[in-house]
Design an enzyme around this catalytic site. Sequence first.
Site, mmCIF file in Angstrom:
data_model
loop_
_atom_site.group_PDB
_atom_site.id
_atom_site.type_symbol
_atom_site.label_atom_id
_atom_site.label_comp_id
_atom_site.label_asym_id
_atom_site.label_seq_id
_atom_site.Cartn_x
_atom_site.Cartn_y
_atom_site.Cartn_z
ATOM 1 N N GLY A 157 0.833 -1.204 0.000
ATOM 2 C CA GLY A 157 0.000 0.000 0.000
ATOM 3 C C GLY A 157 0.864 1.249 0.000
ATOM 4 O O GLY A 157 2.095 1.184 0.106
ATOM 5 N N GLY A 204 0.790 5.504 1.376
ATOM 6 C CA GLY A 204 0.153 6.577 2.115
ATOM 7 C C GLY A 204 0.800 7.908 1.811
ATOM 8 O O GLY A 204 1.647 8.032 0.909
ATOM 9 N N GLY A 240 4.669 7.629 2.959
ATOM 10 C CA GLY A 240 5.546 6.552 2.552
ATOM 11 C C GLY A 240 4.797 5.394 1.917
ATOM 12 O O GLY A 240 3.574 5.382 1.810
ATOM 13 N N VAL A 279 4.426 1.063 1.757
ATOM 14 C CA VAL A 279 4.602 -0.146 2.575
ATOM 15 C C VAL A 279 4.842 -1.337 1.656
ATOM 16 O O VAL A 279 4.079 -1.554 0.698
ATOM 17 C CB VAL A 279 3.373 -0.398 3.471
ATOM 18 C CG1 VAL A 279 3.592 -1.637 4.331
ATOM 19 C CG2 VAL A 279 3.101 0.824 4.349
ATOM 20 N N LYS A 327 7.813 -0.028 5.979
ATOM 21 C CA LYS A 327 7.303 1.282 5.548
ATOM 22 C C LYS A 327 8.496 2.170 5.195
ATOM 23 O O LYS A 327 9.241 2.617 6.059
ATOM 24 C CB LYS A 327 6.478 1.914 6.665
ATOM 25 C CG LYS A 327 5.882 3.273 6.310
ATOM 26 C CD LYS A 327 5.079 3.820 7.491
ATOM 27 C CE LYS A 327 4.475 5.171 7.185
ATOM 28 N NZ LYS A 327 3.716 5.695 8.348
ATOM 29 N N ASP A 367 -4.389 10.402 15.128
ATOM 30 C CA ASP A 367 -4.775 9.962 13.780
ATOM 31 C C ASP A 367 -5.478 8.607 13.835
ATOM 32 O O ASP A 367 -5.194 7.711 13.032
ATOM 33 C CB ASP A 367 -3.546 9.900 12.874
ATOM 34 C CG ASP A 367 -3.920 9.994 11.387
ATOM 35 O OD1 ASP A 367 -5.054 10.424 11.090
ATOM 36 O OD2 ASP A 367 -3.077 9.648 10.541
#
Length: 614
Positions: free
Chosen positions: A310, A312, A315, A317, A331, A428
Amino acid sequence: MESFFRMILFLFCFVLIVRVTELHATRDECQPTKCNHHTIRFPFRLKRQQQPENCSYPGFELPCIDKNQTVLELSRNVKFLVKRIDYRAQGIQLYDPQGCLARQLPNNLSAFPFPDDSDQPQKYTIFNCSGEGQMTERDESHAIPCLSIQGFQVVALPSDSTEVANLLNCTRTLLNISVTQTFKGMLYDGTKDVQLSWEKPNCRRCEVEGRKCRLKKNNSTTEDKTECYGPSKKERDRPKKLMATGIILGSCLLGIIVFALYRIHHSYKANKEGQLKIENFLEDYKALKPSRCSYADIKRITDQFKDKLGEGAYGTVFKGRLSNDVLVAVKVLNNFRATAEEFINEVGSMCRIHHVNVTRLIGFCADGNKRALVYEYMPNESLEKFIFVARDEDRFLGWEKLQDIAIGIAKGIEYLHQGCDQQILHFDIKPHNILLDQNFNPKISDFGLAKLCSKEQSAISMTAARGTMGYIAPEVLSRNFGKVSYKSDVYSFGMLLLEMVGGRKNIDVTVESTSQVYFPEWVYNCLERGEFEIRIENKGHANIARRLTIVGLWCIQWYPTDRPSMKAVVQMLEAEVDSLTVPPNPFGHVNGVQTTSVNIPRKPINRELEVIFE
């Protein structure tokens, strides 16, 4: 940088070519000259100036005298000063420097380089009349003031005029002259300007086109003929426009280069400072830190970043494997978005955490500006994958599992707030940051925005809002709602619970009804009706949905003091649903009629929370 140098070289060549073209275009053997403010060019030229014969017209020579004045000689003794030359209209404006034309006329004024057949010269006779003679008013109109003195009147009359015989007491002089009609007015009033024009050579067409004029070379005919040469005004302006364009482009390019160099310098300086901060941090936390890896180790673990899990904001992953065949999630931080502070936040927070509902940090990489974090691998990815699904997809976890996940997340947040040596505020909490292991046990991840503070204090000062829109507590955005504290994480967790019940994001622009745009109000209405979007098969499921909804609505109260602590949230999630109290509706009911607008309740803000620094 190589591309910048190529652009500079291209710009230099461009400007050089334009300049050579301009110089070539302006090279001319018949260059104009200057005398005072007058530009002297074809058909004129300055006397004794060395130019090819075709650069001027015969008889059109203009001396430039000592006082830098342009002179037109109509004969050897008759000279006028040039006031203006109009090359387009082919006219020249003259004036007598002494203001007395008759004094310059020893013989005649019939021969000059501006012939005009329609302006034939006329003979005049000049008389000297004594003051004792009888002169009529008409005779006085023919007087020449600049030659007359007291007692003597100088008069000029046409030689064939019948008025000559009527002059009394006038002596006929020996001066007889010829004057054209053009100069007649100047004869009696020497201060007047005179306008002369020429028909040959004819350069009007060249002037209109903005080009130069000259006599044709190698002209075989006896008649002088002119030709236009050189670029037009539009063509002459083109190199200037190209030059201006080159200068503008060069300036812009120079600005880009300077800005790029500044950014490179700033980025390099920031990276150096970030690396120094990280090294100092790792030295201070040497006893707590997990294993440190080199960037080469990270590439080996991830098999050259082969399997991407994935991506974000800070960064990407990747799936990895340690030497003992333990699966990990790596990550790799983005150098342009993730700062040294965020790296320190995450490592510093994760080093202190040992809880079943928080992801475990196995290792990290701080190799120059290459930074990465190594976590335990979560095969079922994030909670977001299972709660935001279409109704026809068979990915619903079931109400019992949703309740277990909610309790696990709540216990993990409670541990962050009270279980560590220092209080950790996550800032978060959202479905994307809740990972699920092989048994769908929840684990809180991504501590890039986390803050550490003392457990004895109850509020934290912040210089800017942080978090994800839709999950940010009101007091983080505006201090009118209260102080920022651990209750901000409670608000985010409440939004997460409501999303688990509602089956969609709290910010969803695809909803069909505008009355459903504000998500918490929509959930509150579902609670009142006992109807939920996710399927409910029995009373037990309905009780779970109701429990999660009530707890979620308590957690998202506008003011921090109205929200429960995470310890109380865990107790509420494990309690019977009948023991829970439904919170008041803050979303706008007036006289029993529901409104879609949100009315924030007017309530005194609790100011007992003491502010502490990060």
